[in-house]
Design a protein around this motif. Sequence first.
Motif, PDB file in Angstrom:
ATOM      1  N   TYR A  16     -76.964  53.994 132.058  1.00  0.00           N
ATOM      2  CA  TYR A  16     -76.852  55.232 131.272  1.00  0.00           C
ATOM      3  C   TYR A  16     -75.385  55.611 131.082  1.00  0.00           C
ATOM      4  CZ  TYR A  16     -77.284  60.148 129.959  1.00  0.00           C
ATOM      5  OH  TYR A  16     -77.180  61.361 129.303  1.00  0.00           O
ATOM      6  N   HIS A  20     -73.173  55.993 127.461  1.00  0.00           N
ATOM      7  CA  HIS A  20     -72.805  57.309 126.956  1.00  0.00           C
ATOM      8  C   HIS A  20     -71.345  57.690 127.207  1.00  0.00           C
ATOM      9  CE1 HIS A  20     -77.209  57.603 127.073  1.00  0.00           C
ATOM     10  NE2 HIS A  20     -77.103  58.574 126.193  1.00  0.00           N
ATOM     11  N   LYS A  35     -66.654  61.060 127.306  1.00  0.00           N
ATOM     12  CA  LYS A  35     -67.915  61.035 126.575  1.00  0.00           C
ATOM     13  C   LYS A  35     -67.661  60.396 125.212  1.00  0.00           C
ATOM     14  CE  LYS A  35     -70.496  64.539 127.203  1.00  0.00           C
ATOM     15  NZ  LYS A  35     -71.066  65.921 127.164  1.00  0.00           N
ATOM     16  N   ASN A  36     -68.558  59.557 124.772  1.00  0.00           N
ATOM     17  CA  ASN A  36     -68.355  58.830 123.517  1.00  0.00           C
ATOM     18  C   ASN A  36     -68.020  59.777 122.368  1.00  0.00           C
ATOM     19  OD1 ASN A  36     -68.886  56.404 124.747  1.00  0.00           O
ATOM     20  ND2 ASN A  36     -71.036  56.315 124.123  1.00  0.00           N
ATOM     21  N   ASP A  64     -81.701  64.217 129.316  1.00  0.00           N
ATOM     22  CA  ASP A  64     -82.265  63.116 128.531  1.00  0.00           C
ATOM     23  C   ASP A  64     -83.539  62.563 129.145  1.00  0.00           C
ATOM     24  OD1 ASP A  64     -80.184  63.420 126.810  1.00  0.00           O
ATOM     25  OD2 ASP A  64     -79.026  61.696 127.513  1.00  0.00           O
TER      26      ASP A  64
END
Length: 491
Positions: A16, A20, A35-36, A64
């Motif tokens: 995960y 991300h 964070k992307n 999520d």
Amino acid sequence: MSEDEKTPAREIITDYAQAHFRYFRTVDGTVYAQKNGHPVARPIRSQGTTGSHRQELMVGLFRDGIGVFNGTALKEALDLIEALALSQDVQPTHIRVAPGFDGATWLDLGRDDGQSVRIHPNGWDIRTPDPREVCWRRTQLTGELPLPARDTDGKGIDLLMRLTNFATAQTECLALAWLVGCLEPSVPIPAPFLTGPQGAGKSTAGRMLVRIIEGMSGDLRRAPKGEEDLITAVAAGWVTALDNLSHLSPDLSDAMCCIVTGAEDVKRALFTDGDVVRSRYRRPLLLTGIDVGVIRPDLAERLLPLRLERPRVRKTEAELWAEFEPALPVILGSLLDLTVQVRAAQAETPTDLRMADFAHLCAQLDAATGVGALTAYRASLDDLLDDVIEGDLLAQTALKHAAGLAPGSPDRMTSSEWLHCLTGLYSGDDCRPLPKGWPTTGKVLSDRLKRLQPTLSARGALIDWGRTREGRYIEMTRRPSPPPHQQDPLH
């Protein structure tokens, strides 16, 4: 499904996280997470109150629908991620101001959405930077700035000057030069020292200058007790502002010199025997106070005195900030416009001043606006030079001796002979007692003269060191006076 067929929690977290977040390391080996698509980076080992990567990872997994994991699984996942990131490319992180691609400069607005100001040769705009171009590091000292206003036509500068009590137009232009310098990450700039009589609004003016760069949460701080406390405060923000200074110890003075021009601090890492932590810093510094007493020559070359006067009409603090806060977007927009103009201006770099980068910036400001900043900067250095001499009896005595020399004729003696000569000149026929701190050996005298060399040179007394077969010597020469139309270099 049997226990053996279940995917370990650490693998779920690792997959995960890598999907991300982007992980990278800095030159000192610290691993950061981004964070992307977002420019703000957090060290993965941070437990800071501004939000750690561990916290944002836990929140993301929960929101999520991936699950809630215990501390052991998170630790094992972060250990693996850190090990993998150490093989990635090195990228620096920045606080508030950062260099970008193609000669651009970025200003972090401190917003949650990551929007920042990009200052480029053709103007400035607001956008979210590419995480591979700029990585912002934020701390509790990183305040939020408002979106700057456009097409201000310089109104913000006029508003700022009406709210402050700078004594002269020359002082105002030096304050502007310093603000422009705060937006340049690679240029060392001198530290403004806001001074003036009681009631001149030094602290209020200092807060206003700081909040233009650091947002409304920016404030002045008490002088730290030691060098380590000062370095800790400096490392956590961009502009460091110290209020109501009345004395500067030699160690604190030396630390301020390092902060202005840049240095590196190395200390042992916690809970280790052989590991070290490196911290590099070069930050804008601002000081306020009525008088700090004796100023050491090396710090004097890095100060920018800004004198204020008592206002004719008094306003309450609430009234001043009620005017300043809504005007901040306009002030910031005008400052950005001025910065673009200054960077586009062509000017020669003065070669006779210690802070040559700031002197060049003043020359560019003059070329863009014609305000006379370089002349004002030279005059401020000359005033500081007088302050240094007035506070150092050895400098006064050396200049007194130089005044009795024939121009161009060197006077050469050993350090011990110079100590005897200058001591006798100070004491005089009445055997005046020597002041505290007067050199007691020739070596101490030589070291003091090395520190005073630029100051004495600016007043026409040239000091040099050499060696002959008989031993080492110190030479003093009185420089011939230049013609009236020429100006003595300050350094």
